[in-house]
Write a protein that holds these residues in place. Structure first.
Motif, PDB file in Angstrom:
ATOM      1  N   ASP A 134      37.568  40.074  47.866  1.00  0.00           N
ATOM      2  CA  ASP A 134      38.978  40.630  47.545  1.00  0.00           C
ATOM      3  C   ASP A 134      39.610  39.985  46.094  1.00  0.00           C
ATOM      4  O   ASP A 134      40.190  40.638  45.209  1.00  0.00           O
ATOM      5  CB  ASP A 134      39.985  40.929  48.678  1.00  0.00           C
ATOM      6  CG  ASP A 134      39.775  41.814  49.828  1.00  0.00           C
ATOM      7  OD1 ASP A 134      38.811  42.617  49.439  1.00  0.00           O
ATOM      8  OD2 ASP A 134      39.971  41.601  50.929  1.00  0.00           O
ATOM      9  N   ILE A 135      39.634  38.681  46.204  1.00  0.00           N
ATOM     10  CA  ILE A 135      40.089  38.040  45.067  1.00  0.00           C
ATOM     11  C   ILE A 135      39.308  38.296  43.943  1.00  0.00           C
ATOM     12  O   ILE A 135      39.876  38.650  42.901  1.00  0.00           O
ATOM     13  CB  ILE A 135      40.062  36.391  45.295  1.00  0.00           C
ATOM     14  CG1 ILE A 135      41.062  36.208  46.383  1.00  0.00           C
ATOM     15  CG2 ILE A 135      40.350  35.571  44.302  1.00  0.00           C
ATOM     16  CD1 ILE A 135      40.846  34.822  47.114  1.00  0.00           C
ATOM     17  N   ILE A 136      38.007  38.352  43.890  1.00  0.00           N
ATOM     18  CA  ILE A 136      37.131  38.539  42.655  1.00  0.00           C
ATOM     19  C   ILE A 136      37.419  40.086  42.432  1.00  0.00           C
ATOM     20  O   ILE A 136      37.622  40.404  40.928  1.00  0.00           O
ATOM     21  CB  ILE A 136      35.672  38.624  43.118  1.00  0.00           C
ATOM     22  CG1 ILE A 136      35.394  36.986  43.508  1.00  0.00           C
ATOM     23  CG2 ILE A 136      34.811  39.157  42.152  1.00  0.00           C
ATOM     24  CD1 ILE A 136      33.993  36.912  44.121  1.00  0.00           C
ATOM     25  N   LYS A 137      37.497  41.116  43.183  1.00  0.00           N
ATOM     26  CA  LYS A 137      37.714  42.364  42.735  1.00  0.00           C
ATOM     27  C   LYS A 137      39.053  42.582  42.087  1.00  0.00           C
ATOM     28  O   LYS A 137      39.459  43.387  41.205  1.00  0.00           O
ATOM     29  CB  LYS A 137      37.780  43.258  44.108  1.00  0.00           C
ATOM     30  CG  LYS A 137      37.593  44.517  43.994  1.00  0.00           C
ATOM     31  CD  LYS A 137      37.267  45.329  45.517  1.00  0.00           C
ATOM     32  CE  LYS A 137      37.077  46.782  45.386  1.00  0.00           C
ATOM     33  NZ  LYS A 137      37.173  47.433  46.591  1.00  0.00           N
ATOM     34  N   LYS A 138      40.012  41.964  42.751  1.00  0.00           N
ATOM     35  CA  LYS A 138      41.505  41.919  42.047  1.00  0.00           C
ATOM     36  C   LYS A 138      41.480  41.410  40.916  1.00  0.00           C
ATOM     37  O   LYS A 138      42.198  41.817  39.869  1.00  0.00           O
ATOM     38  CB  LYS A 138      42.542  41.045  43.127  1.00  0.00           C
ATOM     39  CG  LYS A 138      44.036  41.207  42.599  1.00  0.00           C
ATOM     40  CD  LYS A 138      44.709  40.564  43.613  1.00  0.00           C
ATOM     41  CE  LYS A 138      46.284  40.719  43.089  1.00  0.00           C
ATOM     42  NZ  LYS A 138      47.201  39.957  44.006  1.00  0.00           N
ATOM     43  N   ARG A 139      40.847  40.243  40.573  1.00  0.00           N
ATOM     44  CA  ARG A 139      40.789  39.653  39.168  1.00  0.00           C
ATOM     45  C   ARG A 139      39.865  40.468  38.147  1.00  0.00           C
ATOM     46  O   ARG A 139      40.487  40.613  36.942  1.00  0.00           O
ATOM     47  CB  ARG A 139      39.974  38.279  39.324  1.00  0.00           C
ATOM     48  CG  ARG A 139      40.744  37.100  39.767  1.00  0.00           C
ATOM     49  CD  ARG A 139      39.808  35.858  40.101  1.00  0.00           C
ATOM     50  NE  ARG A 139      40.666  34.795  40.567  1.00  0.00           N
ATOM     51  CZ  ARG A 139      40.088  33.690  40.824  1.00  0.00           C
ATOM     52  NH1 ARG A 139      38.763  33.366  40.575  1.00  0.00           N
ATOM     53  NH2 ARG A 139      40.891  32.688  41.527  1.00  0.00           N
ATOM     54  N   ALA A 140      38.820  41.054  38.545  1.00  0.00           N
ATOM     55  CA  ALA A 140      38.300  41.984  37.831  1.00  0.00           C
ATOM     56  C   ALA A 140      39.367  43.424  37.282  1.00  0.00           C
ATOM     57  O   ALA A 140      38.973  43.670  36.234  1.00  0.00           O
ATOM     58  CB  ALA A 140      37.020  42.712  38.532  1.00  0.00           C
ATOM     59  N   SER A 141      39.914  43.700  38.452  1.00  0.00           N
ATOM     60  CA  SER A 141      40.851  44.943  37.984  1.00  0.00           C
ATOM     61  C   SER A 141      41.906  44.561  37.132  1.00  0.00           C
ATOM     62  O   SER A 141      42.261  45.185  36.052  1.00  0.00           O
ATOM     63  CB  SER A 141      41.597  45.110  39.373  1.00  0.00           C
ATOM     64  OG  SER A 141      42.599  46.332  39.156  1.00  0.00           O
ATOM     65  N   LEU A 142      42.352  43.134  37.155  1.00  0.00           N
ATOM     66  CA  LEU A 142      43.468  42.732  36.259  1.00  0.00           C
ATOM     67  C   LEU A 142      42.849  42.477  34.889  1.00  0.00           C
ATOM     68  O   LEU A 142      43.407  42.663  33.935  1.00  0.00           O
ATOM     69  CB  LEU A 142      43.880  41.377  36.704  1.00  0.00           C
ATOM     70  CG  LEU A 142      44.875  41.269  37.968  1.00  0.00           C
ATOM     71  CD1 LEU A 142      45.211  40.015  38.371  1.00  0.00           C
ATOM     72  CD2 LEU A 142      46.234  42.117  37.779  1.00  0.00           C
ATOM     73  N   ASP A 143      41.642  42.089  34.948  1.00  0.00           N
ATOM     74  CA  ASP A 143      40.843  41.861  33.444  1.00  0.00           C
ATOM     75  C   ASP A 143      40.675  43.351  32.798  1.00  0.00           C
ATOM     76  O   ASP A 143      40.738  43.222  31.534  1.00  0.00           O
ATOM     77  CB  ASP A 143      39.700  41.173  33.692  1.00  0.00           C
ATOM     78  CG  ASP A 143      39.855  39.495  34.137  1.00  0.00           C
ATOM     79  OD1 ASP A 143      40.954  39.214  33.959  1.00  0.00           O
ATOM     80  OD2 ASP A 143      38.940  39.014  34.834  1.00  0.00           O
ATOM     81  N   ALA A 144      40.405  44.037  33.742  1.00  0.00           N
ATOM     82  CA  ALA A 144      40.134  45.282  33.090  1.00  0.00           C
ATOM     83  C   ALA A 144      41.400  46.104  32.540  1.00  0.00           C
ATOM     84  O   ALA A 144      41.326  46.481  31.496  1.00  0.00           O
ATOM     85  CB  ALA A 144      39.436  46.310  34.102  1.00  0.00           C
ATOM     86  N   GLU A 145      42.616  45.845  33.282  1.00  0.00           N
ATOM     87  CA  GLU A 145      43.763  46.170  32.844  1.00  0.00           C
ATOM     88  C   GLU A 145      44.416  45.813  31.615  1.00  0.00           C
ATOM     89  O   GLU A 145      44.689  46.284  30.592  1.00  0.00           O
ATOM     90  CB  GLU A 145      44.916  46.048  33.896  1.00  0.00           C
ATOM     91  CG  GLU A 145      44.713  47.235  35.047  1.00  0.00           C
ATOM     92  CD  GLU A 145      45.553  46.938  36.233  1.00  0.00           C
ATOM     93  OE1 GLU A 145      46.562  45.974  36.026  1.00  0.00           O
ATOM     94  OE2 GLU A 145      45.815  47.535  37.005  1.00  0.00           O
ATOM     95  N   SER A 146      44.066  44.572  31.395  1.00  0.00           N
ATOM     96  CA  SER A 146      44.126  43.767  30.104  1.00  0.00           C
ATOM     97  C   SER A 146      43.582  44.150  29.019  1.00  0.00           C
ATOM     98  O   SER A 146      44.070  44.093  27.996  1.00  0.00           O
ATOM     99  CB  SER A 146      44.239  41.980  30.685  1.00  0.00           C
ATOM    100  OG  SER A 146      44.460  41.464  29.517  1.00  0.00           O
ATOM    101  N   ASP A 147      42.132  44.105  29.199  1.00  0.00           N
ATOM    102  CA  ASP A 147      41.399  44.806  28.154  1.00  0.00           C
ATOM    103  C   ASP A 147      41.705  45.981  27.567  1.00  0.00           C
ATOM    104  O   ASP A 147      41.810  46.389  26.485  1.00  0.00           O
ATOM    105  CB  ASP A 147      40.169  44.804  28.635  1.00  0.00           C
ATOM    106  CG  ASP A 147      39.374  43.320  28.696  1.00  0.00           C
ATOM    107  OD1 ASP A 147      40.030  42.165  28.273  1.00  0.00           O
ATOM    108  OD2 ASP A 147      38.446  43.287  29.593  1.00  0.00           O
ATOM    109  N   SER A 148      42.255  46.969  28.450  1.00  0.00           N
ATOM    110  CA  SER A 148      42.591  48.251  28.073  1.00  0.00           C
ATOM    111  C   SER A 148      44.040  48.348  27.441  1.00  0.00           C
ATOM    112  O   SER A 148      44.228  49.328  26.599  1.00  0.00           O
ATOM    113  CB  SER A 148      42.757  49.263  29.567  1.00  0.00           C
ATOM    114  OG  SER A 148      43.643  48.822  30.339  1.00  0.00           O
ATOM    115  N   SER A 149      44.884  47.415  27.851  1.00  0.00           N
ATOM    116  CA  SER A 149      46.092  47.369  27.304  1.00  0.00           C
ATOM    117  C   SER A 149      46.251  46.702  25.694  1.00  0.00           C
ATOM    118  O   SER A 149      46.811  47.102  24.948  1.00  0.00           O
ATOM    119  CB  SER A 149      47.120  46.613  28.135  1.00  0.00           C
ATOM    120  OG  SER A 149      46.865  45.271  28.183  1.00  0.00           O
ATOM    121  N   SER A 150      45.116  45.844  25.593  1.00  0.00           N
ATOM    122  CA  SER A 150      44.997  45.175  24.233  1.00  0.00           C
ATOM    123  C   SER A 150      44.132  46.369  23.443  1.00  0.00           C
ATOM    124  O   SER A 150      44.399  46.171  22.147  1.00  0.00           O
ATOM    125  CB  SER A 150      44.361  43.907  24.342  1.00  0.00           C
ATOM    126  OG  SER A 150      42.934  43.869  24.899  1.00  0.00           O
TER     127      SER A 150
END
Length: 217
Positions: free
Chosen positions: A201-217
């Protein structure tokens, strides 16, 4: 493999570790317990394997406990690796008490006389029987005379009473270990699965946050 070692031990070191493992029998017990709990199987099958291993230590088949435990576990649909681990219930610290209890029970069931000094010579009697068996096997292919009197005496005074008498204490002790093992193994497996799920769950959450960060930049 669960029990495979990376380094091969010299024969003398292996014998010394069998008689007194590095860190003592307390540490060896905790190591075996840890290995049993981590086996990838249901708690019931693992516990049935433990039952088979513990029961086997109350039989007089010294040197063949692994084989006997594996056969019993197979017949019970138990975990064979757990059965092999369960045989560590019998060790140089417990063999004599187990042997004396089995012999006393066996002689009581058979109505024969129990030798009160057997606890001082139990190991010696098994070793002597092994020597006699080896000598007689050699005699079968040589000109030496075979003498089965010692083995006959050993069978009637030690082996057969041990075999009969080990059934009751073996079943009782193995059943207690089974009853205690099932909830402990189940709780351990559930806790371990929860930890693994939490990590994912932690890995999944981190991957989701990284994906959101990449899309916003």
């Amino acid at each position: 493999m669960v029990f495979r070692r990376r380094d091969r031990r010299p024969p003398l070191r292996a014998v010394a570790d069998f008689l007194w493992p590095r860190g003592g029998w307390g540490r060896a017990f905790h190591y075996v317990k840890h290995r049993v709990r981590r086996l990838p199987d249901s708690p019931e099958r693992i516990a049935r394997g433990v039952w088979a291993g513990v029961f086997t230590t109350f039989t007089p088949f010294y040197g063949m406990h692994f084989v006997v435990a594996a056969i019993i576990a197979r017949l019970m649909n138990g975990n064979i690796l757990a059965a092999l681990s369960g045989t560590f219930f019998g060790n140089p610290l417990t063999y004599v008490p187990i042997g004396v209890a089995s012999l006393q029970t066996g002689h009581w069931i058979l109505g024969t006389e129990f030798d009160a000094d057997v606890d001082k010579s139990l190991v010696g009697k098994f070793l002597a029987a092994g020597d006699d068996l080896f000598d007689n096997l050699i005699a079968l292919v040589t000109d030496r005379p075979a003498d089965w009197q010692g083995l006959t005496l050993f069978y009637h005074e030690v082996f057969y009473p041990y075999l009969v008498g080990g059934v009751i204490p073996g079943i009782v002790t193995a059943t207690v270990c089974y009853v205690l093992s099932v909830p402990v193994i189940r709780a351990y497996q559930q806790r371990r699965r929860a930890k693994i799920k939490a990590k994912f769950d932690i890995i999944k959450k981190r991957a989701s946050l990284d994906a959101e960060s990449d899309s916003s930049s």
